[in-house]
Structures are given as structure tokens and as C-alpha cells.
Write a protein that holds these residues in place. Structure first.
Motif, PDB file in Angstrom:
ATOM      1  N   LYS A  53       0.819  -1.217   0.000  1.00  0.00           N
ATOM      2  CA  LYS A  53       0.000   0.000   0.000  1.00  0.00           C
ATOM      3  C   LYS A  53       0.851   1.264   0.000  1.00  0.00           C
ATOM      4  O   LYS A  53       0.434   2.299  -0.496  1.00  0.00           O
ATOM      5  CB  LYS A  53      -0.970   0.010   1.177  1.00  0.00           C
ATOM      6  CG  LYS A  53      -0.359   0.332   2.513  1.00  0.00           C
ATOM      7  CD  LYS A  53      -1.454   0.510   3.565  1.00  0.00           C
ATOM      8  CE  LYS A  53      -0.802   0.684   4.932  1.00  0.00           C
ATOM      9  NZ  LYS A  53      -1.715   0.705   6.027  1.00  0.00           N
ATOM     10  N   GLY A  54       2.046   1.186   0.551  1.00  0.00           N
ATOM     11  CA  GLY A  54       2.948   2.344   0.566  1.00  0.00           C
ATOM     12  C   GLY A  54       4.168   2.074  -0.299  1.00  0.00           C
ATOM     13  O   GLY A  54       4.051   1.828  -1.490  1.00  0.00           O
ATOM     14  N   TRP A  55       5.337   2.074   0.356  1.00  0.00           N
ATOM     15  CA  TRP A  55       6.568   1.776  -0.367  1.00  0.00           C
ATOM     16  C   TRP A  55       7.316   0.650   0.350  1.00  0.00           C
ATOM     17  O   TRP A  55       7.128   0.435   1.543  1.00  0.00           O
ATOM     18  CB  TRP A  55       7.446   3.030  -0.490  1.00  0.00           C
ATOM     19  CG  TRP A  55       7.991   3.525   0.822  1.00  0.00           C
ATOM     20  CD1 TRP A  55       9.211   3.223   1.361  1.00  0.00           C
ATOM     21  CD2 TRP A  55       7.339   4.367   1.785  1.00  0.00           C
ATOM     22  NE1 TRP A  55       9.351   3.837   2.586  1.00  0.00           N
ATOM     23  CE2 TRP A  55       8.232   4.542   2.869  1.00  0.00           C
ATOM     24  CE3 TRP A  55       6.092   5.002   1.835  1.00  0.00           C
ATOM     25  CZ2 TRP A  55       7.910   5.321   3.979  1.00  0.00           C
ATOM     26  CZ3 TRP A  55       5.783   5.768   2.962  1.00  0.00           C
ATOM     27  CH2 TRP A  55       6.676   5.928   4.002  1.00  0.00           C
ATOM     28  N   ILE A  56       8.153  -0.039  -0.436  1.00  0.00           N
ATOM     29  CA  ILE A  56       8.917  -1.170   0.101  1.00  0.00           C
ATOM     30  C   ILE A  56       9.799  -0.689   1.261  1.00  0.00           C
ATOM     31  O   ILE A  56      10.581   0.247   1.094  1.00  0.00           O
ATOM     32  CB  ILE A  56       9.832  -1.754  -1.008  1.00  0.00           C
ATOM     33  CG1 ILE A  56       9.004  -2.309  -2.163  1.00  0.00           C
ATOM     34  CG2 ILE A  56      10.777  -2.809  -0.459  1.00  0.00           C
ATOM     35  CD1 ILE A  56       7.961  -3.286  -1.769  1.00  0.00           C
ATOM     36  N   GLY A  57       9.648  -1.325   2.412  1.00  0.00           N
ATOM     37  CA  GLY A  57      10.492  -0.972   3.559  1.00  0.00           C
ATOM     38  C   GLY A  57       9.875   0.094   4.452  1.00  0.00           C
ATOM     39  O   GLY A  57      10.496   0.501   5.429  1.00  0.00           O
ATOM     40  N   GLY A  58       8.686   0.566   4.137  1.00  0.00           N
ATOM     41  CA  GLY A  58       8.065   1.626   4.937  1.00  0.00           C
ATOM     42  C   GLY A  58       7.401   1.118   6.209  1.00  0.00           C
ATOM     43  O   GLY A  58       7.031   1.898   7.077  1.00  0.00           O
ATOM     44  N   GLY A  59       7.237  -0.191   6.328  1.00  0.00           N
ATOM     45  CA  GLY A  59       6.589  -0.777   7.511  1.00  0.00           C
ATOM     46  C   GLY A  59       7.621  -1.191   8.547  1.00  0.00           C
ATOM     47  O   GLY A  59       8.710  -0.604   8.647  1.00  0.00           O
ATOM     48  N   ASN A  60       7.283  -2.218   9.307  1.00  0.00           N
ATOM     49  CA  ASN A  60       8.152  -2.629  10.418  1.00  0.00           C
ATOM     50  C   ASN A  60       9.514  -3.115   9.968  1.00  0.00           C
ATOM     51  O   ASN A  60      10.475  -3.041  10.729  1.00  0.00           O
ATOM     52  CB  ASN A  60       7.464  -3.735  11.230  1.00  0.00           C
ATOM     53  CG  ASN A  60       6.312  -3.192  12.038  1.00  0.00           C
ATOM     54  OD1 ASN A  60       6.172  -1.976  12.196  1.00  0.00           O
ATOM     55  ND2 ASN A  60       5.481  -4.079  12.536  1.00  0.00           N
ATOM     56  N   VAL A  61       9.599  -3.613   8.748  1.00  0.00           N
ATOM     57  CA  VAL A  61      10.900  -4.126   8.309  1.00  0.00           C
ATOM     58  C   VAL A  61      11.950  -3.018   8.326  1.00  0.00           C
ATOM     59  O   VAL A  61      13.134  -3.276   8.545  1.00  0.00           O
ATOM     60  CB  VAL A  61      10.811  -4.810   6.914  1.00  0.00           C
ATOM     61  CG1 VAL A  61      10.537  -3.812   5.797  1.00  0.00           C
ATOM     62  CG2 VAL A  61      12.077  -5.600   6.622  1.00  0.00           C
ATOM     63  N   GLY A  62      11.522  -1.779   8.153  1.00  0.00           N
ATOM     64  CA  GLY A  62      12.470  -0.657   8.203  1.00  0.00           C
ATOM     65  C   GLY A  62      12.427   0.104   9.513  1.00  0.00           C
ATOM     66  O   GLY A  62      13.014   1.175   9.626  1.00  0.00           O
ATOM     67  N   ARG A  63      11.723  -0.438  10.524  1.00  0.00           N
ATOM     68  CA  ARG A  63      11.549   0.299  11.779  1.00  0.00           C
ATOM     69  C   ARG A  63      12.077  -0.462  12.985  1.00  0.00           C
ATOM     70  O   ARG A  63      12.014   0.034  14.107  1.00  0.00           O
ATOM     71  CB  ARG A  63      10.049   0.572  12.011  1.00  0.00           C
ATOM     72  CG  ARG A  63       9.464   1.553  11.039  1.00  0.00           C
ATOM     73  CD  ARG A  63       7.947   1.571  11.078  1.00  0.00           C
ATOM     74  NE  ARG A  63       7.459   2.503  10.073  1.00  0.00           N
ATOM     75  CZ  ARG A  63       7.190   3.794  10.296  1.00  0.00           C
ATOM     76  NH1 ARG A  63       7.334   4.281  11.494  1.00  0.00           N
ATOM     77  NH2 ARG A  63       6.780   4.565   9.318  1.00  0.00           N
ATOM     78  N   ASN A  64      12.534  -1.689  12.780  1.00  0.00           N
ATOM     79  CA  ASN A  64      12.883  -2.502  13.952  1.00  0.00           C
ATOM     80  C   ASN A  64      14.299  -2.202  14.449  1.00  0.00           C
ATOM     81  O   ASN A  64      15.048  -1.469  13.820  1.00  0.00           O
ATOM     82  CB  ASN A  64      12.715  -3.986  13.630  1.00  0.00           C
ATOM     83  CG  ASN A  64      13.550  -4.380  12.439  1.00  0.00           C
ATOM     84  OD1 ASN A  64      14.760  -4.386  12.527  1.00  0.00           O
ATOM     85  ND2 ASN A  64      12.905  -4.664  11.310  1.00  0.00           N
ATOM     86  N   THR A  65      14.642  -2.826  15.574  1.00  0.00           N
ATOM     87  CA  THR A  65      15.962  -2.603  16.172  1.00  0.00           C
ATOM     88  C   THR A  65      16.987  -3.643  15.685  1.00  0.00           C
ATOM     89  O   THR A  65      18.026  -3.822  16.315  1.00  0.00           O
ATOM     90  CB  THR A  65      15.880  -2.599  17.713  1.00  0.00           C
ATOM     91  OG1 THR A  65      14.950  -3.597  18.134  1.00  0.00           O
ATOM     92  CG2 THR A  65      15.415  -1.255  18.224  1.00  0.00           C
ATOM     93  N   THR A  66      16.668  -4.331  14.612  1.00  0.00           N
ATOM     94  CA  THR A  66      17.580  -5.124  13.751  1.00  0.00           C
ATOM     95  C   THR A  66      18.200  -6.370  14.403  1.00  0.00           C
ATOM     96  O   THR A  66      19.182  -6.886  13.897  1.00  0.00           O
ATOM     97  CB  THR A  66      18.728  -4.265  13.174  1.00  0.00           C
ATOM     98  OG1 THR A  66      19.734  -4.047  14.178  1.00  0.00           O
ATOM     99  CG2 THR A  66      18.248  -2.930  12.644  1.00  0.00           C
ATOM    100  N   ILE A  67      17.628  -6.837  15.501  1.00  0.00           N
ATOM    101  CA  ILE A  67      18.256  -7.968  16.200  1.00  0.00           C
ATOM    102  C   ILE A  67      17.797  -9.295  15.590  1.00  0.00           C
ATOM    103  O   ILE A  67      16.600  -9.504  15.388  1.00  0.00           O
ATOM    104  CB  ILE A  67      17.922  -7.945  17.700  1.00  0.00           C
ATOM    105  CG1 ILE A  67      18.379  -6.608  18.302  1.00  0.00           C
ATOM    106  CG2 ILE A  67      18.588  -9.103  18.424  1.00  0.00           C
ATOM    107  CD1 ILE A  67      17.834  -6.341  19.696  1.00  0.00           C
ATOM    108  N   VAL A  68      18.753 -10.156  15.301  1.00  0.00           N
ATOM    109  CA  VAL A  68      18.432 -11.507  14.822  1.00  0.00           C
ATOM    110  C   VAL A  68      19.057 -12.513  15.787  1.00  0.00           C
ATOM    111  O   VAL A  68      20.177 -12.328  16.242  1.00  0.00           O
ATOM    112  CB  VAL A  68      18.902 -11.751  13.364  1.00  0.00           C
ATOM    113  CG1 VAL A  68      18.243 -10.796  12.417  1.00  0.00           C
ATOM    114  CG2 VAL A  68      20.402 -11.649  13.227  1.00  0.00           C
ATOM    115  N   ARG A  69      18.305 -13.551  16.108  1.00  0.00           N
ATOM    116  CA  ARG A  69      18.737 -14.528  17.114  1.00  0.00           C
ATOM    117  C   ARG A  69      17.853 -15.758  17.001  1.00  0.00           C
ATOM    118  O   ARG A  69      16.797 -15.702  16.348  1.00  0.00           O
ATOM    119  CB  ARG A  69      18.611 -13.924  18.522  1.00  0.00           C
ATOM    120  CG  ARG A  69      17.186 -13.471  18.834  1.00  0.00           C
ATOM    121  CD  ARG A  69      17.024 -12.838  20.194  1.00  0.00           C
ATOM    122  NE  ARG A  69      15.687 -12.289  20.368  1.00  0.00           N
ATOM    123  CZ  ARG A  69      14.625 -12.969  20.775  1.00  0.00           C
ATOM    124  NH1 ARG A  69      14.721 -14.248  21.038  1.00  0.00           N
ATOM    125  NH2 ARG A  69      13.442 -12.392  20.891  1.00  0.00           N
TER     126      ARG A  69
END
Ligand code: FAD
Length: 403
Positions: A53-69
Motif C-alpha cells: 500500500k505504501g513503499w517497500i520498507g516503509g513498515g516494520n521491516v524498516g523500523r525494527n531494532t535489527t536484532i536476529v537470534r
């Protein structure tokens, strides 16, 4: 720069929607793009569109604190998250894209004997599932983080659970990498295209109504994170999900000070340092339901209190910026990846605090479900009817935990 930044081609096409597709994925976040990519690559499917509905990466994927575990406890979760971490380890090669994946390790601090017992149990469950885990005593933690407050602290640090293969990845790059790789395999990525309804006849999905007209589809996979309840309501579904804001914070750039990711065990606080030097951190969700992508001051205060309790020296750092994203909080802290009661309509959501780390596996197992109509072996517990039958995967301690 050698080219004077001229002659760059777009990383993916900007196609108009076709009248119909075999697969329509709703939501161009990390999970939707990964689903389209693995549908094309692993399951050899074609005629796939991602509608955003918006642009690629405009949702949570571009808003998180980037931790992977992958430091989960329960059988329903740990194999899935470990599958995801293994996919992360090969992701940049697979996508031919620099996602700045950095396995700098995560330490969950422990502050009581009971917590040590719980961490030993969780570490053993991780090892049994092929992940790595190490119990650290206070001295070992202080070797890495000498400025932790251990003296006269309200919650003394007794040690921590380390997962050395965990770390961080640059979140926007993950969305862009999947978008480019999916586009190269023929997926149509259609931005500024909001799904506003489903066309359903005789219990079967026929397509989606969108802001750019009707698009037919044999199968539709919803993957809209914080908008899950709104979108599935178009199909008459009421989900066991609440939407809340989660805020994130970045300090001014500092010299290297945090070697890895570290989490407070007596509250809800997690912190790492970005490659630009900013401390990236967060805490709890705001306490009320909301679709606003911004939070409120009481939670800012709460997060800062925990930060200072752990690292008093942080009181000297200035806050650069903060933002919020909408979390789709499931009632047991575990996601849902399942068919719905409508033939050809599938649902992926309920990621709570932790869907970024799940991006590769979520896309992979959702593609598996869409292509084969059977759940992937690492995702059999993520059923929608578990809230009805009582087979919850209640790992709020981790699923609803930092990141
Ligand atoms: P999104 O990027 O939100 O994608 C969903 C997309 O659907 C959006 O782009 C939206 O525009 C689109 N959409 C919505 N409605 C429609 C519609 N009607 N039609 C078309 N498109 C639509 N997870 C971790 O593992 N580690 C972390 O450290 C971490 N930290 C976080 C910190 C914050 C502040 C936030 C907000 C989240 C954090 N998360 C973290 C969670 C993680 O970011 C999410 O669980 C995950 O990104 C959700 O999946 P997604 O990337 O597909 O979501």
C-alpha cells in the motif's frame, strides 16, 4: 561515487498490475517479499505479485531494532527460529546483496538463581535443536561489558546467556535485497497499491479489490504485520491479535562501546550499537491499542530508566531520534502461519516484537504452505485454531521479549 552517481538503474521494476496472477502476496514488508522470492526460487512458481500500500520498507521491516537470534525454548518455536538463523547466515550470498549481517552475539543478562535455572534450560533446548548457547558468569559478562552496573544495583548481574551466532542486520537492506532478487525472478512488486477487499465466491478466493482496481488471483497470502486485523476483517475474520505501538531509539554516534547485543533480564530493554556509532535500543510496547506509528512519553521514560539502570554512563549520551511501528501482538507471543476457512486465502502474522529475525524462515515456510498446501516441518505449531483448541505455544517470555 566514481560514476558521479549517474547512470544508476532502478533495483527493481515498477510494473502496472496485470489483470490476474497465480499468487498475490499482500504486504511488501520483509515477510511478503521473502515469500515471493522463495515461491519463485525454491518452489519454482511464477505469475506472482506483491501488493504494497505504501513503499517497500516503509513498515516494520524498516523500523525494527535489527536484532536476529534463535534463542527460544519451546519445540514449536526453536526449530523455526534456528532455521531462520541458518538462512540469515547464507542470505547475502543467496541474494547477492550486502545486508550488513553481523554475528556479534547476544547476551541475555540474568539477575537471580531462578533466572539462571531458566537460562540453563533454554540454552539446553537451543543446543538440542542445533543452535549455539553458552552460560556466562558475572566475570565473563564484565569482560565484554565492563561498564555494567553491578555494584549496589537493584537487580545485580549474575551472568548471562550468550548466543554467539546472533547479531544484527541492516533492516532496509534486507527489504531491498529480497525485492531486487524477487524482481529478478519475475515477481511484480507493485507499490502504492492498497488492498481494500477480497472477492470471495462459494467459499473460494477469486482475487483482491485494490486502490488500483480488481486483481484476480488463484491464491492470496496476507502478510501485513501491524495491519493484520484490518485486512483479515475484509474476509470476515476476527483474529486473536491486538495492535500496539513499539518505539525504538537511537543515540548520537559514539565510539565503539557495545561489542554485541545485550538485554536486561529484570525488565524489558535491549541495546546494540549500529555501525554508524548510534546506540539502538528499545523496550516494551505502549500499553494501549493503536494504529499510529508513533508512541508516547511514559514509555520513553520507562525505557530510559532501564537503560540507565544497566548502564549509568548512558545518562551522558544524547538521544538523536525515536520512532514507532505497529506490532501485531498474538495472545501467546507466537506467530500464525496457516490456511484460513476460505479456500485459497492464507494468513501470516502475529509476529509481536520478533518478526525481523524470522524474515527468511517466515518467507520460506509461507511459500511452502502456499505452494504445497501443507505446513513446512518447522512451522507446524503456528496454527490459527490453537487458540480454539488450547494448543498455545506460550513463549511470551521470548516471543514477546525484546526484539
Ligand atoms: P512490515 O514491514 O510492516 O510489512 C507489512 C506491509 O504490509 C507494510 O509495508 C504495509 O504497508 C503493508 N500493508 C498493510 N496493509 C496493507 C494493505 N491493505 N494493502 C497492501 N499492503 C498493506 N523484530 C526482530 O526480530 N528484532 C528486532 O530487533 C525487532 N525490533 C523491533 C522494533 C520496533 C520499533 C518494531 C516496530 C518492530 C520490531 N521488530 C523486531 C518486529 C519486526 O520488525 C516485525 O515483526 C516484522 O518486520 C513484521 O514483518 P514485515 O517485515 O513483513 O512487516
Amino acid at each position: 561515487a566514481l560514476t558521479g552517481h549517474r547512470g544508476w538503474g532502478p533495483a527493481w521494476r515498477d510494473p502496472d498490475p496485470k489483470p490476474d496472477y497465480d499468487y498475490v502476496i499482500i504486504g511488501g514488508g520483509g515477510h511478503g517479499l521473502a515469500t515471493a522470492y522463495y515461491l519463485a526460487k525454491e518452489y519454482k512458481q511464477a505469475r506472482i505479485a506483491v501488493l504494497e500500500k505504501g513503499w517497500i520498507g516503509g513498515g516494520n521491516v524498516g523500523r525494527n531494532t535489527t536484532i536476529v537470534r534463535s534463542n527460544y525454548l519451546l519445540d514449536g518455536n526453536e526449530p523455526f527460529y534456528e532455521f531462520s538463523l541458518k538462512l540469515w547466515e547464507g542470505l547475502e550470498q543467496d541474494l547477492n546483496y550486502n545486508a550488513m549481517m553481523s554475528q556479534r552475539g547476544i547476551i541475555n543478562l540474568m539477575h537471580s538463581d531462578a533466572q539462571r535455572d531458566a537460562y540453563i534450560r533454554r540454552g539446553n533446548a537451543m543446543i538440542l535443536n542445533g543452535a549455539d548457547a553458552q552460560l556466562l558468569d558475572q566475570k565473563q559478562v564484565l569482560e565484554k561489558y565492563p561498564f555494567l552496573n553491578v555494584k549496589n544495583a537493584r537487580f545485580p548481574v549474575m551472568g548471562g546467556l550468550l548466543q554467539a551466532r546472533a547479531g544484527t542486520a541492516r533492516h532496509d537492506a534486507v527489504a531491498w535485497g529480497y525485492a531486487r532478487a524477487a524482481d529478478q525472478r519475475g515477481v511484480d512488486i507493485i507499490q502504492n497499491c492498497e488492498v481494500t477487499g477480497f472477492r470471495i465466491e462459494g467459499g473460494r478466493i477469486l482475487g483482491v479489490e485494490t486502490s488500483r482496481g480488481y486483481i484476480g488471483a488463484k491464491k492470496v497470502g496476507a502478510c501485513v504485520a501491524g495491519s493484520s486485523s484490518k485486512v483479515m476483517a475484509y474476509a470476515g475474520m476476527r483474529l486473536p491479535i491486538e495492535s500496539h505501538v513499539l518505539q525504538a531509539f537511537v543515540s548520537e554516534g559514539l565510539k565503539p562501546v557495545l561489542p554485541g547485543v545485550i538485554t536486561f533480564g529484570a525488565g524489558h530493554f535491549y541495546c546494540s550499537q549500529s555501525d554508524k556509532g548510534g546506540l539502538v535500543f528499545g523496550g516494551n510496547i505502549d500499553g494501549y491499542n493503536s494504529y499510529a506509528q508513533r508512541g508516547n512519553l511514559p514509555m520513553v521514560e520507562d525505557v530510559m530508566e532501564e537503560a540507565i539502570a544497566m548502564f549509568p554512563m548512558l545518562g551522558r549520551a544524547r538521544l538523536l531520534r525515536s520512532w514507532g511501528g505497529i506490532m501485531d501482538m498474538s495472545m501467546d507471543g507466537t506467530p500464525i502461519i496457516d490456511k484460513t476457512h476460505i479456500d485459497g486465502l492464507y494468513f501470516n502474522g502475529g509476529w509481536c516484537y520478533g518478526g525481523f529475525k524470522a524474515t527468511p524462515a517466515s518467507g520460506f515456510v509461507y511459500a511452502h504452505l502456499l505452494a504445497t498446501d501443507t505446513p513446512h516441518h518447522t512451522a507446524t505449531a503456528f496454527r490459527l485454531d490453537r487458540f480454539h483448541t488450547g494448543h498455545m505455544v506460550d513463549e511470551k517470555g521470548m516471543g514477546n521479549q525484546p526484539n
